[in-house]
Scaffold this motif. Structure first.
Motif, PDB file in Angstrom:
ATOM      1  N   GLN A   9      77.774  29.178  -0.099  1.00  0.00           N
ATOM      2  CA  GLN A   9      77.425  28.837  -1.283  1.00  0.00           C
ATOM      3  C   GLN A   9      76.049  27.920  -0.996  1.00  0.00           C
ATOM      4  O   GLN A   9      75.606  27.692  -0.472  1.00  0.00           O
ATOM      5  N   GLN A  13      75.236  25.139  -6.057  1.00  0.00           N
ATOM      6  CA  GLN A  13      76.559  25.544  -6.899  1.00  0.00           C
ATOM      7  C   GLN A  13      77.533  24.809  -6.345  1.00  0.00           C
ATOM      8  O   GLN A  13      78.421  24.337  -6.751  1.00  0.00           O
ATOM      9  N   ARG A  14      77.232  24.331  -4.972  1.00  0.00           N
ATOM     10  CA  ARG A  14      78.390  23.126  -4.532  1.00  0.00           C
ATOM     11  C   ARG A  14      78.102  21.873  -5.199  1.00  0.00           C
ATOM     12  O   ARG A  14      79.233  21.388  -5.538  1.00  0.00           O
ATOM     13  N   GLU A  17      79.728  22.357  -8.765  1.00  0.00           N
ATOM     14  CA  GLU A  17      81.161  22.338  -8.896  1.00  0.00           C
ATOM     15  C   GLU A  17      81.857  21.040  -8.579  1.00  0.00           C
ATOM     16  O   GLU A  17      82.681  20.804  -9.194  1.00  0.00           O
TER      17      GLU A  17
END
Length: 82
Positions: A9, A13-14, A17
């Motif tokens: 990732q 994105q990490r 999220e």
């Protein structure tokens, strides 16, 4: 034998999220201010570019709104898209 592989990732994105999870869990309730760019960079050990992209993703997903000079806030329940 190796376990199932997990695709890599990107940092944005990490972080996006994780913040989405924290918003939906109520840790950041509607109307609350999210950490500043500098705080996000320190907490997640990411660059300001990554932090800016995270804020953009959250906004595009209808979770937050930016108030220039004041910060990024979780949208009120009635304002959530979808």
């Amino acid at each position: 034998m190796r376990g199932p592989s997990v695709p890599p990732q990107y940092a944005y994105q990490r972080v996006a999220e994780d913040l989405t999870r924290r918003i939906t869990s109520g840790e950041f309730p509607p109307g609350s201010r999210l950490p500043s760019r500098a705080e996000l960079c320190a907490e997640y050990d990411v660059s300001s570019f990554v932090a800016d992209r995270v804020f953009l993703i959250l906004k595009m997903n209808g979770l937050t709104e930016s108030l220039p000079g004041a910060g990024v806030y979780v949208k009120e329940t009635g304002q959530l898209d979808g």
